[in-house]
Scaffold this active site. Structure first.
Site, short mmCIF file in Angstrom:
data_model
loop_
_atom_site.label_atom_id
_atom_site.label_comp_id
_atom_site.label_asym_id
_atom_site.label_seq_id
_atom_site.Cartn_x
_atom_site.Cartn_y
_atom_site.Cartn_z
N ALA A 1 -1.16 7.67 24.26
CA ALA A 1 -1.41 8.50 25.43
C ALA A 1 -1.85 7.65 26.62
CB ALA A 1 -2.47 9.53 25.12
N ILE B 1 -0.98 4.31 27.37
CA ILE B 1 -0.10 3.31 27.97
C ILE B 1 0.88 3.99 28.92
CG2 ILE B 1 1.63 1.55 27.53
CD1 ILE B 1 0.31 1.02 24.90
N GLU C 1 3.76 3.65 29.97
CA GLU C 1 4.98 2.88 29.79
C GLU C 1 6.07 3.33 30.75
OE1 GLU C 1 7.56 4.43 27.26
OE2 GLU C 1 6.58 6.33 27.71
N ASP D 1 22.26 -6.19 67.30
CA ASP D 1 23.24 -6.73 68.23
C ASP D 1 23.77 -5.59 69.07
OD1 ASP D 1 23.30 -9.36 67.26
OD2 ASP D 1 24.51 -8.70 65.56
N ASP E 1 26.21 -11.10 62.69
CA ASP E 1 27.56 -11.16 62.12
C ASP E 1 28.11 -12.57 62.06
OD1 ASP E 1 27.80 -11.43 64.82
OD2 ASP E 1 28.92 -9.59 65.14
N ASP F 1 24.25 -16.85 62.59
CA ASP F 1 23.18 -15.87 62.46
C ASP F 1 22.47 -15.95 61.12
OD1 ASP F 1 23.49 -14.77 64.94
OD2 ASP F 1 24.93 -13.25 64.28
N ASP G 1 8.83 11.64 30.31
CA ASP G 1 9.82 10.60 30.58
C ASP G 1 10.94 11.06 31.49
OD1 ASP G 1 8.99 8.22 29.49
OD2 ASP G 1 10.88 7.97 28.39
#
Ligand code: ADP
Ligand code: MG
Length: 848
Positions: free
Chosen positions: A273, A275, A277, A319, A575, A579, A676
């Site tokens: 209970a 952890i 996870e 740009d 581009d 750059d 989960d």
């Protein structure tokens, strides 16, 4: 080049296949994919599963084979969820990687097509141009002005002009001039290259430079949660011992062996209970699914941590050309001081690339064609010399044999080109005035000049040595993209400053800025001014200035650094080949999928497949949503684990015997089966809060779990603990013989509380009703809610309840469960209401 291309048919697919068998794929290292088995083993190594297995083994040892079996079924359930999850994440990440794989244009069976560079085989014909990073070694079959940067191989920073292969080696060096090498860059020109070596056979492969595999770095979030998981595990160990000991002394009537086993079981229940996870799962799943969703919206994330950073962006440096504007240029004005427009246009055309890549040049040639000046006429004779465009000079030129004359035609920014022109002060002023007035309307202005050397000897070595006859000005229109104004508006409301960076003139930039709603009241900083500033001055300037003009890529780098020094989180688009450094140093480097160079794409964290500004804004919004959801999910996991962990702790502490405990390992696992998927599927999909782009960016150093959010999660968890454990304990006290009923009451409260928690926790401020409205179309939310209710019904009111050591509550008891669950969670709505009120009064307060 066209006629030659016809002769160049490339390989047939049969040949490709044969070559592939002979030479393999064009990779430095074959990708190894994890097998299903290794994945399963990995999942099984998690401490959580060791605990689960231990618990079922103990059941079997205790002679409770039925419990052990049920437990094992649950374990298989959880493992399956995890493996499916991992497998999905893996698949997503691999798909993302494939999407950002470098492409190369080849000619096969006479047709040009783009393929994954991995697919190249010796014999293939590649077509390369400026910005391409060569994926294989090859000899040059055709070329025009081809120049490459081979510094990665040779360490030589100077570019190399390449020649067509004649079969003989003309180079006096190991590195041949008629060969292009993998890993080097095309900085200029175009070529057709026949691949000779691929993969590890290339010079690059031999050096082994890139063989070192990229280590997937941990994201800041991952590091932070890894810490939390570790801390929880440590606490779990302590509590394991504590509960074990307490249990041991609680049951003096059992045999020693029995006491030991029961204590271990109680300890395991608690550790399971404790952890969290789910944390690591949340991160990988949320980030990779987030990246996947972004990819579907044409934003390709190359590094997962960027998804996290995106939501924190405070400054967006973009740009002008192509990002804010459409990069669809048209010549809309011409001005020849002597009225000779045709000559102006011819000179403009002669100064263009023969195979233009740049939309501006294409526009110029189109304009010429409309006037009847064809490309055959312009480029039909010999090209004698070329003066290449550089970012510093912002001009370029060509020397042609043209109708029995030698003509030098040049074009470029008025500031630079006019310096080369022979003009009286008056003429010069007239030209400058005209350029300024055209620029003020948002046009890009290009000046054109020409000279006619009498003999080849008179051709100047450098363009800057030329003395030109000024032919006139050309104004090009590049309108802003649709909707950019609104997008910039969204950014300002979201506390994100949009800064425009351009190589164009200040007037042009300011005019476009005004059109799209970028304020220009702080003025425009030009590249030259920037050059003169110290880093400190620049840091001051970037606090207010929104427009930088006549900028070269090196300046972009300084702008990024100055902004970062001010504590901003900077996203920057780029581009060009040059750059790349600025993209690397920005927090989020954004490359363009369409017009960008391979090099810039490689340096970037994010690739915009559609080059649109809107996509950047959408991406930031999604970044915020994903971060929000991670925060909410982590808070949720924290909250929901508290009643489970503390119940497992409290019951033995209160001297309740092992058989009557609130939560047995079975129940903890059952709850995990709900928790989960709730966080990894349901919370991952939570849509953005309505006001997500109406609040300032989060602080870049903000921790995922601040003391405040953590505190709130704990309080929420304690409330659920009080309700569930209270329900259990009171029922148990009144009917000590009916532990299953007491347990059902408590478990019911936790499960329903979990359900409410998803809804009310889906926003920090919105009221429940607004949230429900927002979640209306989220199928998974409703499916999972229904699933929980169905599960509760099944475990309480079917024969399953006996197996699970539960008992069916009466109608009234069920109502109690529902009320307790609702109250234990929904009080948070009041907190949210207070927050809303506070925020409203903050907003209406002056100077807030
Ligand atoms: P931007 O950042 O807006 O893309 P560029 O760096 O491409 O700007 O160009 C900056 C300036 O350089 C232009 O405003 C123009 O004056 C000049 N320039 C760009 N391309 C060419 C070209 N092909 N020929 C002549 N001049 C050019
Ligand atoms: Mg440009």
């Amino acid at each position: 080049m066209d006629d030659v291309k016809k002769a160049l048919n490339g390989l047939t697919s049969a040949e490709v296949k044969k070559q592939r068998e002979l030479f393999g794929t064009n990779e430095l290292q074959a990708e190894k994919s994890e097998t299903f088995l290794t994945k399963t083993l990995e999942v099984l190594r998690e401490p959580m599963f060791l605990l689960l297995i231990a618990a079922s083994v103990i059941y079997f040892l205790l002679g409770e084979a039925r419990d052990g079996a049920i437990m094992l079924i649950f374990v298989v359930g959880i493992i399956s969820i995890d493996i499916i999850q991992e497998w999905k994440t893996d698949k997503t990440l691999r798909a993302l990687k494939n999407l950002s794989a470098p492409l190369i244009t080849v000619i096969r069976e006479g047709v040009e097509s783009e393929i994954d560079s991995k697919e190249l085989v010796p014999g293939d014909l590649m077509i390369v141009h400026e910005g391409v990073k060569l994926p294989a070694d090859g000899v040059i079959v055709r070329q025009s002005d081809l120049r490459t940067d081979e510094s990665t191989l040779t360490g030589e920073p100077e570019g190399v002009w390449k020649t067509v292969s004649t079969g003989q080696d003309v180079s006096d060096d190991y590195w041949r001039l008629d060969t292009c090498y993998a890993g080097t860059l095309v900085t200029q020109g175009t070529a057709v290259v026949r691949v000779t070596k691929t993969g590890t056979a290339t010079e690059y492969g031999k050096i082994g430079a890139a063989v070192a595999t990229v280590i997937e770095e941990k994201t800041p979030l991952q590091k932070q949660t890894a810490g939390i998981v570790k801390a929880s595990a440590a606490i779990a160990v302590v509590l394991f011992l504590l509960v074990g000991i307490v249990t041991f002394f609680n049951i003096p009537d059992h045999s020693l062996g029995g006491r030991l086993i029961e204590s271990v079981l109680a300890g395991i229940t608690l550790s399971m209970a404790m952890i969290p996870e789910e944390f690591p799962v949340i991160l990988t799943v949320f980030l990779s699914m987030g990246a996947w969703r972004l990819a579907k919206k044409d934003a390709l994330v190359k590094r997962l941590p960027s998804v996290e950073t995106l939501g924190a962006v405070t400054v967006l440096c973009v740009d002008k050309t192509g990002t804010i504007t459409q990069n669809k240029m048209t010549v809309s004005e011409t001005w020849a001081p002597d009225g000779d427009e045709p000559t102006l246009c011819e000179a403009m055309g002669l100064a263009c690339e023969t195979k233009p890549y740049d939309p501006m040049e294409k526009a110029m040639l189109t304009y010429c064609r409309e006037l009847g000046i064809t490309e055959e006429h312009l480029f039909g004779e010999d090209l004698i010399t070329e003066y290449a465009f550089t970012d510093e000079l912002k001009m370029m030129g060509h020397v042609w044999h043209h109708e029995n004359e030698i003509i030098l035609a040049a074009k470029g920014s008025p500031e630079h080109l006019l310096d080369l022109c022979a003009l009286t002060d008056e003429e010069r002023r007239a030209a400058e005035d005209k350029a300024a007035s055209l620029s003020k309307t948002g046009l890009r202005v290009i000046a054109v000049g020409m000279m006619k050397p009498d003999s080849p000897a008179q051709i100047p070595e450098k363009l800057t040595d030329a003395r030109l006859h000024f032919r006139g000005l050309v104004g090009l229109l590049d309108p802003p993209r649709d909707g950019v104004r609104d997008d910039i508006d969204v950014c300002s409301r979201a506390g994100i400053r949009v800064v425009m960076i351009t190589g164009d003139s200040g007037e042009t930039a300011a005019s476009i800025a005004r059109q799209v709603g970028i304020p220009d009241d702080a003025g425009v900083v030009t590249g030259d001014r920037l050059e003169d500033m110290s880093d400190e001055e620049l840091r001051e300037k970037v606090k207010t200035v929104r427009i930088f003009s006549r900028v070269i890529p090196a300046h972009k780098m300084r702008i990024v650094k100055a902004l970062k020094a001010n504590g901003e989180v900077v996203a920057m688009t780029g581009d060009g080949v040059n750059d790349a450094p600025a993209l690397k140093s920005a927090d989020i480097g954004i490359a363009m999928g369409k017009r960008g160079s391979e090099v810039s794409r490689e340096a970037a964290d994010l690739i915009l497949m559609d080059d649109r500004f809107k996509t950047i804004v959408e991406t930031v919004r999604d970044g915020r949503r994903i971060y929000d959801n991670i925060r909410k999910a982590v808070g949720y996991v924290f909250t929901i684990h508290i009643p489970i962990a503390f119940s497992a702790l409290l019951a033995p502490m209160l001297g309740i015997g092992p058989a009557s405990l609130f939560l047995l390992p079975l129940h903890v696992v059952l709850l995990e089966l709900v928790i989960d998927p709730t966080c990894s599927v349901v919370l991952e999909r939570l849509p953005a809060e309505t006001a997500i782009m109406q609040r300032p960016p989060r602080k870049p150093d903000a921790r995922l779990l601040t003391r405040k959010t953590l505190g709130m999660s704990v309080v929420q968890g304690l409330a659920i603990l009080a309700a569930s454990f209270g329900a259990y304990y009171i029922t148990f006290m009144s009917q000590p013989s009916n532990a299953p009923l007491a347990r059902s009451m408590g478990l019911g409260v936790i499960l329903l509380a979990n359900l409410f928690l998803v809804f009310t926790g889906s926003s920090d401020t919105e009221s429940l009703f607004v949230s429900i409205g927002r979640l209306k179309r989220e199928k998974t939310v409703w499916i999972s809610s229904f699933g929980i209710i169905l599960m509760l019904t099944l475990i309480l009111y079917t024969p399953l309840s006996g197996f699970l050591k539960l008992a069916a509550p009466s109608g009234l008891q069920l109502l109690t469960i529902l009320c307790l669950a609702a109250v234990s969670v929904l009080w948070y709505e009041l907190v949210k209401a207070v927050r809303r009120r506070r925020r409203r009064s903050e907003m209406s307060a002056p100077n807030a």
